[in-house]
Scaffold this motif. Sequence first.
Motif, mmCIF file in Angstrom:
data_model
loop_
_atom_site.group_PDB
_atom_site.id
_atom_site.type_symbol
_atom_site.label_atom_id
_atom_site.label_comp_id
_atom_site.label_asym_id
_atom_site.label_seq_id
_atom_site.Cartn_x
_atom_site.Cartn_y
_atom_site.Cartn_z
ATOM 1 N N ALA A 280 16.479 16.823 -35.331
ATOM 2 C CA ALA A 280 15.174 16.641 -34.663
ATOM 3 C C ALA A 280 15.306 15.022 -33.924
ATOM 4 O O ALA A 280 14.958 14.852 -32.948
ATOM 5 C CB ALA A 280 13.744 16.666 -35.498
ATOM 6 N N THR A 281 15.509 14.084 -34.818
ATOM 7 C CA THR A 281 15.429 12.686 -34.491
ATOM 8 C C THR A 281 16.790 12.630 -33.324
ATOM 9 O O THR A 281 16.416 11.983 -32.221
ATOM 10 C CB THR A 281 15.789 11.704 -35.574
ATOM 11 O OG1 THR A 281 14.910 11.971 -36.517
ATOM 12 C CG2 THR A 281 15.745 10.258 -34.989
ATOM 13 N N THR A 282 17.851 13.049 -33.462
ATOM 14 C CA THR A 282 18.650 13.075 -32.437
ATOM 15 C C THR A 282 18.371 13.705 -31.112
ATOM 16 O O THR A 282 18.595 12.980 -30.204
ATOM 17 C CB THR A 282 19.987 13.679 -33.085
ATOM 18 O OG1 THR A 282 20.580 13.102 -34.211
ATOM 19 C CG2 THR A 282 21.121 13.728 -32.046
ATOM 20 N N VAL A 285 16.042 11.435 -29.520
ATOM 21 C CA VAL A 285 16.744 10.090 -28.882
ATOM 22 C C VAL A 285 17.276 10.693 -27.629
ATOM 23 O O VAL A 285 17.221 10.006 -26.533
ATOM 24 C CB VAL A 285 17.732 9.813 -29.734
ATOM 25 C CG1 VAL A 285 18.621 8.818 -28.951
ATOM 26 C CG2 VAL A 285 17.120 8.923 -31.157
ATOM 27 N N ALA A 286 17.970 11.752 -27.562
ATOM 28 C CA ALA A 286 18.576 12.312 -26.309
ATOM 29 C C ALA A 286 17.362 12.522 -25.255
ATOM 30 O O ALA A 286 17.701 12.276 -23.979
ATOM 31 C CB ALA A 286 19.202 13.730 -26.653
ATOM 32 N N VAL A 287 16.352 13.069 -25.802
ATOM 33 C CA VAL A 287 15.246 13.307 -24.525
ATOM 34 C C VAL A 287 14.974 12.069 -23.969
ATOM 35 O O VAL A 287 14.364 11.804 -22.802
ATOM 36 C CB VAL A 287 14.275 13.926 -25.072
ATOM 37 C CG1 VAL A 287 12.883 14.207 -24.263
ATOM 38 C CG2 VAL A 287 14.509 15.628 -25.528
ATOM 39 N N LEU A 288 14.580 10.877 -25.073
ATOM 40 C CA LEU A 288 13.911 9.568 -24.611
ATOM 41 C C LEU A 288 15.066 9.116 -23.738
ATOM 42 O O LEU A 288 14.560 8.393 -22.618
ATOM 43 C CB LEU A 288 13.953 8.736 -25.663
ATOM 44 C CG LEU A 288 12.653 9.336 -26.449
ATOM 45 C CD1 LEU A 288 12.341 8.289 -27.688
ATOM 46 C CD2 LEU A 288 11.258 9.295 -25.804
ATOM 47 N N ARG A 309 14.767 -0.410 -25.482
ATOM 48 C CA ARG A 309 14.134 0.827 -25.511
ATOM 49 C C ARG A 309 13.908 1.519 -27.030
ATOM 50 O O ARG A 309 14.722 1.405 -27.793
ATOM 51 C CB ARG A 309 15.257 1.938 -24.929
ATOM 52 C CG ARG A 309 15.287 1.495 -23.312
ATOM 53 C CD ARG A 309 14.207 1.868 -22.439
ATOM 54 N NE ARG A 309 14.317 1.120 -21.088
ATOM 55 C CZ ARG A 309 13.676 1.138 -19.943
ATOM 56 N NH1 ARG A 309 12.226 1.833 -20.263
ATOM 57 N NH2 ARG A 309 13.747 0.736 -19.046
ATOM 58 N N ASP A 310 12.811 2.264 -27.001
ATOM 59 C CA ASP A 310 12.482 3.045 -28.431
ATOM 60 C C ASP A 310 13.449 3.927 -28.572
ATOM 61 O O ASP A 310 13.802 4.146 -29.743
ATOM 62 C CB ASP A 310 11.179 3.664 -28.125
ATOM 63 C CG ASP A 310 9.985 2.397 -28.125
ATOM 64 O OD1 ASP A 310 10.040 1.469 -28.881
ATOM 65 O OD2 ASP A 310 8.930 3.086 -27.444
ATOM 66 N N SER A 311 14.204 4.632 -27.669
ATOM 67 C CA SER A 311 15.275 5.394 -28.091
ATOM 68 C C SER A 311 16.477 4.988 -28.767
ATOM 69 O O SER A 311 16.665 5.424 -29.956
ATOM 70 C CB SER A 311 15.764 6.197 -26.837
ATOM 71 O OG SER A 311 16.373 5.190 -25.977
ATOM 72 N N LEU A 312 16.683 3.766 -28.405
ATOM 73 C CA LEU A 312 18.132 2.977 -29.121
ATOM 74 C C LEU A 312 17.525 2.597 -30.440
ATOM 75 O O LEU A 312 18.169 2.700 -31.461
ATOM 76 C CB LEU A 312 18.624 1.981 -28.326
ATOM 77 C CG LEU A 312 20.287 1.657 -28.518
ATOM 78 C CD1 LEU A 312 20.977 2.995 -28.622
ATOM 79 C CD2 LEU A 312 20.509 0.701 -27.676
ATOM 80 N N TRP A 313 16.407 1.908 -30.322
ATOM 81 C CA TRP A 313 15.817 1.440 -31.809
ATOM 82 C C TRP A 313 15.722 2.551 -32.832
ATOM 83 O O TRP A 313 15.956 2.537 -34.081
ATOM 84 C CB TRP A 313 14.419 0.832 -31.480
ATOM 85 C CG TRP A 313 13.532 0.494 -32.503
ATOM 86 C CD1 TRP A 313 11.967 0.578 -32.741
ATOM 87 C CD2 TRP A 313 13.749 -0.601 -33.571
ATOM 88 N NE1 TRP A 313 11.767 -0.093 -33.803
ATOM 89 C CE2 TRP A 313 12.740 -0.808 -34.307
ATOM 90 C CE3 TRP A 313 14.938 -1.179 -33.975
ATOM 91 C CZ2 TRP A 313 12.710 -1.409 -35.239
ATOM 92 C CZ3 TRP A 313 15.100 -2.026 -34.979
ATOM 93 C CH2 TRP A 313 13.942 -2.274 -35.918
#
Length: 579
Positions: A280-282, A285-288, A309-313
Amino acid sequence: MNVAFEQASKAGRWHMLSALTSPLALLAVALLFVFVLLLVPLRLPVGPMYWDIYIYYDAANRIFDGQIPVRDFFIPVGPLCYYLFVGWLTLFPNGHPVLLAHWSLLAITTPAMTALVWHVDKRSRFTAFALLIPFLIFALLPFDTRDMYAYPGSDGFGVYNRQVCQILYVLVAAFTFVRDRRLLAGLVAVCMGSLFFVKITGFLAAGLICAFALIAGRITLRDALIAAVAFMAILAGMEISSGLVGGYVNDIIVLVGLNSGTLVPRLLRALSQNFGVVLATTALVAVLVWADWRKLATQPGGRSSLFGRDSLWLAVVMLAGILFETQNTGSQAFFFLWPILLAILLKTGRIANRPALALTVSALVAATALPLVVRVVERAARTYVGAVRNVPLQESNLKTLGALNMRPEVQARSDNMLRFYSEHSGLYQDMADVNELPNPLFYSDFEFQIVYLKTVDMAIDTIRDIETRTGVRFGTIMSLNFVNPFPWLMERSAPLHITIGADPGRTVPLPGSAEEQAVANTDLILLPTCPPTANNKILYTLYEPALAEHRRFKLNQCYDAFVHPRFDKSLGLNIIAPN
């Protein structure tokens, strides 16, 4: 005048109401709840690998006896866990063992969360509550996020790992929401110092998080240096005063050597055990990343635009969590992702004009966070609600270690197996000889945990009977087993230099001269035989040279004993048999 007084009175009532409904008030109530439960005698359901909790009492007994972790006895994790436990045990001597061990970290996390929540509350009360409530769920409920057995029960294992996850939660929340530079530097120093002395793998995972936070601009270089200096000052002070740090680092090197298996199988195990949250987290991240791709392509800004970016964080903190879980059997895995997920949720309003994206992000946040919370709450509910019909453990020598209850069928099976083990010890000795357990989940079986406590209770009765009849007193007692609760239960001493939580191949280095001399000087050494196990056989083999002068005899149907030759005359040759 009356109008001014009335306005002041309304303002005062408003401030009081605001204070009473604040996140800090909830935190104070939670802490009061903890204190009350530690003052009230409780019986909790037995759980899988429950005996892990006895390690804390072995360490506490040694510390009360003047021994110092690392210097005087080998420890499987950092010394802070045991010192915190000793402090809480001193305040709450009748507190339940599981609750004492799990809640002892509140001495560190409560002040840290108080400062963090107070800071966030000044900007947004909703955000402050949204940070505090999930933390309290995991900090108050002493359960891991995964089951180790089919029946519900208390999680006495994984306590160190749960505490690491709670500190990581504070650290991630600080990097995500704290804007005051001094407060951020202080929280980072406290978290890193605590993690170093709780479990080194947690410290390394936090190091990855801190390094990326610096790259991403979540903390300035100046503040990072201040936090690092404060951390180093703590280490220097402890090393100068006690030499603890150098010895601890040396023990870590020894433990790494004992656990030097390849990383890939452990990594695959961590991923499989936490597949749902990682997937789910992955996906989130992909969507963000996809949603931000055009912005990153069109906006200048270089490193700060990319790494902020929050995605990389989120991806980096997830990676740190995966690395930490490679070394764990049980923990509150990945719940420290929540502060980042909360920050992402709070920003969904910016994409309200893209409802499909906002809905997808919200759904993936829920898919990541909710299973963890639901799992812990569900496990707690099953354990405590299901205990209504449980029966208490009958014992006379176990102090709070015996404050347990169990299903009636577990009680009946433990009684049957206790007889079976003693009558058919040869069968289990044959299994031990080929390094096999009776079943792969043997130490998770509730029946085994209850049988073990019953055999300890009976052994103490026998030892006291021998001491009463002969007038001797065994001052030091050792057990050739994973745990050694006897010194704590009998108010005796444990031998110096011996590992607590003795798991051959993982936490027991080859005995040196100091260990062998300590064993050779020990008054009474106990070897459990209900049933014989491969690990106990290995421990006996490791320490056998140091037992050359000891006399072996059958203590009772479930224990063999090795007694120091100084007691030969007092005990009488009629109960002594040669090795």
